[in-house]
Design a protein around this motif. Sequence first.
Motif, short mmCIF file in Angstrom:
data_model
loop_
_atom_site.label_atom_id
_atom_site.label_comp_id
_atom_site.label_asym_id
_atom_site.label_seq_id
_atom_site.Cartn_x
_atom_site.Cartn_y
_atom_site.Cartn_z
N SER A 120 41.84 25.79 43.63
CA SER A 120 41.90 27.21 43.25
C SER A 120 40.66 27.96 43.71
CB SER A 120 42.06 27.34 41.73
OG SER A 120 43.27 26.76 41.29
N LEU A 121 39.49 27.36 43.56
CA LEU A 121 38.26 28.02 43.99
C LEU A 121 38.20 28.20 45.50
CD1 LEU A 121 35.54 26.35 41.70
CD2 LEU A 121 36.68 28.54 41.40
N LEU A 173 35.97 36.40 38.16
CA LEU A 173 36.90 36.19 39.27
C LEU A 173 37.46 34.77 39.31
CD1 LEU A 173 38.29 37.00 41.93
CD2 LEU A 173 36.17 36.39 43.12
N GLU A 174 36.56 33.79 39.40
CA GLU A 174 37.02 32.43 39.71
C GLU A 174 37.84 31.82 38.58
OE1 GLU A 174 33.32 31.33 42.71
OE2 GLU A 174 33.17 30.88 40.58
N ASP A 179 36.86 38.09 46.75
CA ASP A 179 35.55 37.49 46.93
C ASP A 179 34.57 38.48 47.54
OD1 ASP A 179 34.08 34.83 46.80
OD2 ASP A 179 33.76 35.35 48.89
N SER A 220 41.31 33.64 38.23
CA SER A 220 42.22 33.37 39.34
C SER A 220 42.72 31.93 39.34
CB SER A 220 41.52 33.67 40.67
OG SER A 220 40.43 32.80 40.87
N SER A 221 42.03 31.03 38.64
CA SER A 221 42.44 29.62 38.64
C SER A 221 43.09 29.20 37.33
CB SER A 221 41.21 28.74 38.88
OG SER A 221 40.26 28.88 37.83
N ARG A 234 30.47 35.98 38.68
CA ARG A 234 31.53 35.64 39.63
C ARG A 234 32.48 34.61 39.03
NH1 ARG A 234 32.04 35.23 45.44
NH2 ARG A 234 30.02 36.27 45.61
N SER A 244 45.67 36.49 50.75
CA SER A 244 44.61 37.47 51.04
C SER A 244 45.23 38.72 51.65
CB SER A 244 43.57 36.87 51.99
OG SER A 244 44.16 36.46 53.20
N GLN A 272 46.35 30.97 52.66
CA GLN A 272 45.56 31.51 51.57
C GLN A 272 46.02 32.93 51.29
OE1 GLN A 272 41.39 31.36 52.26
NE2 GLN A 272 40.83 32.38 50.36
N VAL A 300 40.56 31.37 46.64
CA VAL A 300 40.42 32.69 46.04
C VAL A 300 40.65 33.75 47.13
CG1 VAL A 300 38.79 34.31 44.99
CG2 VAL A 300 38.88 31.95 44.21
#
Length: 590
Positions: free
Chosen positions: A172-173, A198-199, A181, A202-203, A194, A590, A588, A176
């Motif tokens: 997951s990291l 975020l991390e 990011d 998102s995970s 962070r 994005s 990924q 991202v």
Amino acid sequence: MERKVNRAVKFSRIPQFGLGLRTESESQPSFAAADIAVGLGTLVLLYVAARVGAESLVKFSPPDVIPTISLDPRNLPNYAARSTLRMFIALGFSTLFTFVYGYAAARSRRAEKVLIPLLDILQSVPVLGFLSVTVTLFIAMFRGSLLGLEAASIFAIFTGQAWNMAFSFYQSLRTVPAEMDEMVTLYGLSKWERFTRLELPSSVIGLVWNGMMSFGGGWFFLAASESISVLNRQYTLPGLGSYVASAIAARDLHAVAWAVVTMIILVLLIDQFFWKPLVTIADRYKLELSAGEERRFWVVDLWRAASLPALFECILGPSLIRLDRLFSNLTRVKPHPGHTSPSKTADRVFNVVVSLLALGMIVAAVRFILSSVGMAEVGHAALLGLATGARVLALLVLSTLIWTPIGVAIGFNPRLARLSQPLVQICASFPANFLFPFATLIFIRLGIHLNWGSMLLMALGAQWYLLFNVIGGAQSVPNDLREMATSIGLRGFRKWKFLIGPSIFGSWVTGAITASGGAWNASIVAEIVSWGHTTLRAAGLGAYIADATSVGDWPRIVLGVSLMSVFVVTLNRILWKPLYRLAQTRFQLS
């Protein structure tokens, strides 16, 4: 994107960080029936945990014998409570390990070179391999107390939970979304900010589903961790796993049936009061532009309706906010004008040092094995490893074909997820080796050789890793992408090719890796099964290790564990690592 960014920022505010159970728009209700339910439930849980935990604080010094496990069904509630407490303690340590290990591997290029191969090896080491070393160590650490055996049992359960969760968090990291990011970099967030803004959000979906699956993996090895037979010694702890082991030895089908019923009830209770609330909360942090159907669950609604959680939040909130600011300041990276990235020479030195250490360990293990058993035994064990490896690969192919479409259907449909989750959770969390006695009887009566039957037994313990990762990956697909695919008419094969396949590919790779490791581990208990005095064996490395462990044959234990590690790591390097790289570069979000 603004709405989701704001949600991620709100996630960092400690009063809202309480698992996201209360939103700012909700009013604070007065003391009501919900508070009575929440308060009584919390007190009962604490009382049961304290009462059961106190039973571990008794004197024990080998060769003392722990009282024999009673097959009276009236003892099952106590046994179930003790096993459940061990499971949750192991889950707590597994979660802590996941955050530290997964974060280090994902954020440090040098650490990744060591930690990911090491994780490959650790997940390939069977539970019995850990028990052979740790039982004596923990008994010595807690001399004169049953806590030594309890710690050994919890550690064994930990080894059935932690690796899958760490792989999921690492994946997951590494995946991202790039724009998110870049956003936190632009705003100058510290490493702690962070992580929390975020991390972790998102995970969280993949982490919850993999935690659920890892919890089920712990149940699978419950019997081995509570009824420990290593180095010609037998250690037994009261619990569901040891109850089933005693029932199998006594050929008592009624006792096994009572254990199965107790296990089903226990899984349903844990699903209702722990996993379903976590899944409901995790869904709030899905990265999407359009609003999807909000998940609701009665435990979460009850918690939101109570004022006691808000009261504790108000009391603890200021202190937690100060801690958050402290961690943010401590982890803030200040730019240095003269700072340069590590040189290639330093990287080469690091690689050489790590390689030399690994080579030294390999040489020592090879010398120990060859001086004790010889090359003929090594060749024999390698052939057994190939047989087990063929079963593992066949299991992965069949599991992918069967469970990927089912996992996507569950992940895309919240209503179907609500209906199917209890059934899926029962199947995944229910220790498959509880059913091994019935399977053994069927194999005996139908004349099915365990060389084939063991594939089914291994699948019962490993296929759920793949299913749960696919479900988590499908749930993470933003609703706006799914709506766009529908609006442009993507259906059938084209929808799988352009939307579903790329979106869940990273999760599928994680599931396949952990399912592979789970299958290798499951071979320890699937390639040798017993019913009373009748024992069936399959030709494989799992049965080889189980036999060596039961009699304390250290050279063959080291040989079997080393070969299993070599097979798993080789498969990961040749197959899974390139697929991981593909998931990070081409698929990924994005």
